[in-house]
Write an enzyme that holds these catalytic residues in place. Structure first.
Site: not given
Length: 854
Positions: A458, A734
């Protein structure tokens, strides 16, 4: 009086600056209370010396008072200042600024790369390009202007040029490609010389994105764009630009990807390839690519560099003969390893952020292999590291080495080399570790662009993440140029209807993120982040540059809401990653996602009114003020229940409504009480995601629940900030439970151990525990209002502002608290201590106050 630290624009290095009239900033050391009344600056351009004198107190980002610089022009500048008593300071030391190539006409270089056939959309090897040239005299000065389609590392006469990594970085390449300027005078000699470059895929044609990703997003070529300009002592200029006279050959780098890592075959090395003279290898003519020179831009951000090296904290021998290395810190970079072995022997390096079941936890990496391979040539010991990749890791394994000593391997930490500006320390070691986790998370994700994460497949410039984190980032590091550079790409990638992409630069994102749709929190980066830069760095130009982008986003929300002013459309992510959201649906939190959207609609529109006022657009400001008020009324009608409770009885809902000023005074008090109650009912555990976390601590503090804000911050059970610390986290995660209490990794597909967004609480720590916040743009005036609590015995905050160091501290003593503040010349302070009236502190002053315990 002393004047120092003269700088140009937001740059610490003014070599190759991209503007013809660079703004000036300086610092002053003077007696307490001294104020600048006048300044004079002198510029030397060769033998021509000019001065300019102006009145006023401005000393940060002051307009260039001279004729504009021409391309390549070099100037030495110095400043002196005068106070109201009429006394002038001595002149500062001279600082040098040198313009880059300011016009497309300055460029003769064209992209050059390998001319052999390659299959698009595949893994392709890296290449080398080179050219020899001769100089007929001694070198007076030499500049290399360099960029690339892909990544490039240049060598001249066998020596590497500069210390930049991942050059030229990632921008919206079709519209903006950064070039970098190097002083290479010392690299050159009279007679024969050679210049060459390693080329890699990088972001230009390497694999990017989810579910296997995409290659060749910007092109299929791998090309160098370089222009070497050498001035000889006789005044003549020799230009060596990339053109048909260059040749290309395969490099020892067989594969190089940002996600998957690098494979290097030392047997394919070409000795002396960047030095003059006959060289081995299969060299062939280059292919000439296309690049509009008008798209080449000088950098406003610092380069990516290796800024630190970490030795292993522990090395463990594995049953399969490999070695497991723990560096004790989750970091971003790569390994440098010293090895020996026979020809053809493979040394393999793998990376991960965590261990799972005693092995590298690679599942969170998804389809990023993070695997580097060195094939040895059998010629003896060598030290090697990859060139065109980076990894996010704390742990690594090394296979193919019989013995591995601590001195044989080092982790090389990489990030955009921003100057550290903000510090925080307290009596609570876990709180200090949390703050360090925020710092490390920022370092690892500020690699050319502000990414969400640095390890998996990502690593994209998510707009919502930096929107909520920008205030923290602006305190910790001098990130003005870095964020400004990225915001320019936000404006470019913004759709014609004003929609802001989820991440910038854009790539195809699969069904969730493509086509691009409007979403609160993420799209609001266009308004809120330029305002943050103005507030924290005093930069009005960024507001002017981003005004059209900010306006387009607000107008998009206005159109979607329609005459009702109720925004219930778009692809809303709500309070993304609320810990109650299921792993498979991070947007399914406790707060109505359209409540979040409406809150942001009103808030961003009201901030847009401030934005418009700041750039002199009064009519627009008045209109946005009116619409924001209407949206606020609609929020109250739609989501506020009698008594001040909210339709979403959740921490994030109350925090947003309070912090964004959406409630009446009575509703606000009731909402604050309910928010505190919800926190207590949850056992002081956090129940917010990306939208609620940045505002919840302030919402509690602002409504008289400081103790609850401290309880929330210092809670150690999952989910909480200090839970991550107690679980051994060294960066921000996260998910609040990226690692579960039993030590297993969260089963969700999105489980990064290095995401900075939830570290936005550090801004509250700086402003409330440390007490320091800007009260005027660029910290020209500050509010110092520390609010001790949480059982802390002491805390200290320091910030290297544009004017100089500001330091505030407090410490408990037997019968009270002792407070101390120091400010530099140029910074006024408002001091607000518990139980005392506000006190004005003149610039350049020190204050110490003892406040007895009540």
């Amino acid at each position: 009086m002393r004047v120092s630290a003269l700088r140009f624009e937001q740059a610490d290095d003014a070599m190759g600056i991209g503007v013809s009239a660079p703004r000036l900033s300086w610092r002053i050391e003077a007696a307490p209370g001294w104020r600048q009344a006048e300044w004079e600056t002198e510029v030397s351009r060769g033998s021509d010396v000019t001065t300019a004198r102006r009145s006023g107190a401005d000393q940060v980002l002051v307009a260039w008072p001279f004729a504009p610089l021409a391309s390549r022009e070099r100037a030495d500048v110095r400043v002196r200042v005068r106070g109201s008593d009429g006394t002038w300071s001595a002149w500062s030391e001279s600082a040098t600024v040198e313009a880059g190539l300011l016009s497309a006409d300055d460029w003769s270089a064209r992209p050059v790369g390998p001319g052999w056939d390659e299959e698009p959309d595949t893994e392709r090897p890296a290449s080398l390009v080179r050219r020899e040239f001769s100089l007929t005299g001694d070198v007076s000065s030499a500049r290399l202007y360099v960029s690339a389609h892909g990544l490039a590392e240049v060598e001249i006469n066998g020596q590497r040029v500069g210390d930049h990594e991942l050059t030229p970085g990632w921008t919206v390449y079709d519209e903006r490609l950064v070039y970098w300027t190097f002083d290479v005078t010392e690299h050159l000699t009279p007679g024969d010389n050679a210049i060459g470059a390693w080329l890699g895929d990088g972001w230009y044609r390497g694999r990017l994105g989810f579910n296997g990703g995409y290659r060749d997003l910007y092109g299929t070529d791998q090309s160098l764009i370089a222009q070497l300009e050498v001035t000889l002592t006789d005044g003549s200029v020799v230009t060596v630009a990339t053109d048909r006279d260059w040749t290309a050959a395969p490099s020892p780098i067989l594969v190089s990807g940002l996600y998957d890592g690098e494979q290097y075959d030392a047997r394919a090395e070409i000795a002396g390839w960047s030095s003059p003279g006959e060289v081995a290898g299969d060299w062939s003519p280059v292919a000439i690519g296309q690049r509009d020179p008008a798209t080449l831009v000088a950098p406003v951000l610092p380069p990516v560099r290796v800024t630190e090296e970490l030795s292993p904290a522990q090395i463990t021998r594995l049953d399969d003969g490999g070695h497991l290395i723990d560096f004790g810190q989750n970091l971003v970079g790569r390994l440098r390893i010293s090895v020996d072995g026979p020809e053809g022997h493979r040394v393999e390096l793998r990376h991960a952020e965590v261990l799972e079941h005693g092995e590298l936890g690679v599942r969170p990496l998804r389809l990023a292999a993070a695997h580097d391979v060195l094939t040895l040539d059998g010629r003896g010991p060598r030290t090697w590291e990859p060139r065109f990749t980076f990894h996010g890791f704390r742990y690594a394994t090394v296979h193919g080495v019989t013995e591995l000593a601590d001195s044989d391997v080092v982790a090389r930490v990489m990030h955009s080399d921003m100057r550290r500006t903000g510090q925080f320390r307290s009596s609570n070691a876990e709180l200090d570790r949390l703050h360090e986790n925020v710092v490390w998370g920022m370092r690892g994700n500020f690699v050319s662009i502000p990414t969400d994460c640095p390890q998996r497949d990502e690593r994209l410039g998510w707009t919502g993440d930096i929107q909520v984190f920008a205030p923290t980032a602006s305190f910790l590091f001098d990130s003005a140029g870095f964020i400004e550079n990225w915001l320019a790409d936000v404006a470019i990638e913004q759709l014609d209807d004003g929609t802001v992409p989820w991440f910038v630069p854009t790539i195809p994102g699969g069904p969730t993120w493509t086509p691009i749709r409007t979403g609160a929190v993420w799209g609001d980066v266009a308004v809120l982040t330029p305002l943050t830069l103005h507030e924290r760095f005093g930069d009005e130009h960024v507001l002017e540059a981003q005004f059209d982008s900010a306006t387009a986003w607000v107008e998009r929300m206005i159109r979607e809401a329609g005459p009702s002013r109720l925004w219930r459309s778009g692809h809303q992510l709500g309070d993304w990653l609320d810990p109650a959201a299921p792993p498979h649906d991070p947007a399914a939190g406790r707060t109505d996602r359209f409540l979040v959207a409406q809150a942001y609609f009103s808030y961003s529109t009201s901030r847009m009114a401030e934005f418009a006022h700041a750039v002199g657009r009064t009519l627009e400001a008045d209109r946005y003020t009116r619409i924001a008020s209407e949206a606020r009324d609609v929020f109250r009608a739609e989501y506020v229940l009698p008594g001040g409770l909210l339709a979403s009885d959740a921490q994030a809902a109350y925090a947003l409504a309070i912090r964004f000023g959406l409630l009446s005074a009575d509703e606000r008090a009731a909402a604050g009480d309910r928010l505190a109650e919800l926190v207590r009912e949850a056992g002081n555990r956090i129940a917010t995601g990306f939208a609620g976390t940045p505002v919840i601590s302030d919402a509690l503090t602002d409504t008289g629940h400081l103790d609850t804000a401290y309880d929330l911050l210092l809670e150690t059970e999952c989910p909480s900030w200090l839970y991550t610390v107690r679980m051994g986290g060294t960066t921000i995660w996260e998910r609040w439970d990226s690692m579960m209490p039993d030590g297993t990794v969260n089963p969700g597909d999105m489980t990064s151990f290095n995401h900075y967004a939830l570290g936005s609480v550090a801004d509250w720590m700086h402003r409330v525990i440390g007490g320091l916040s800007p009260a005027a743009p660029g910290y020209q005036r500050v509010l110092w209002a520390p609010q001790p609590g949480g059982g802390l015995d002491h805390a200290e905050v320091s910030f290297d502002s544009p004017y100089g160091e500001i330091t505030g501290s407090w410490r408990r003593e037997a019968d009270g608290i002792r407070y101390a503040l120091e400010t530099p010349t140029g910074v006024d302070a408002i001091v607000r201590l518990p139980g005392a009236n506000d006190e004005a502190l003149p610039p350049g002053s020190s204050l110490e106050r003892f406040v007895p315990t009540a």
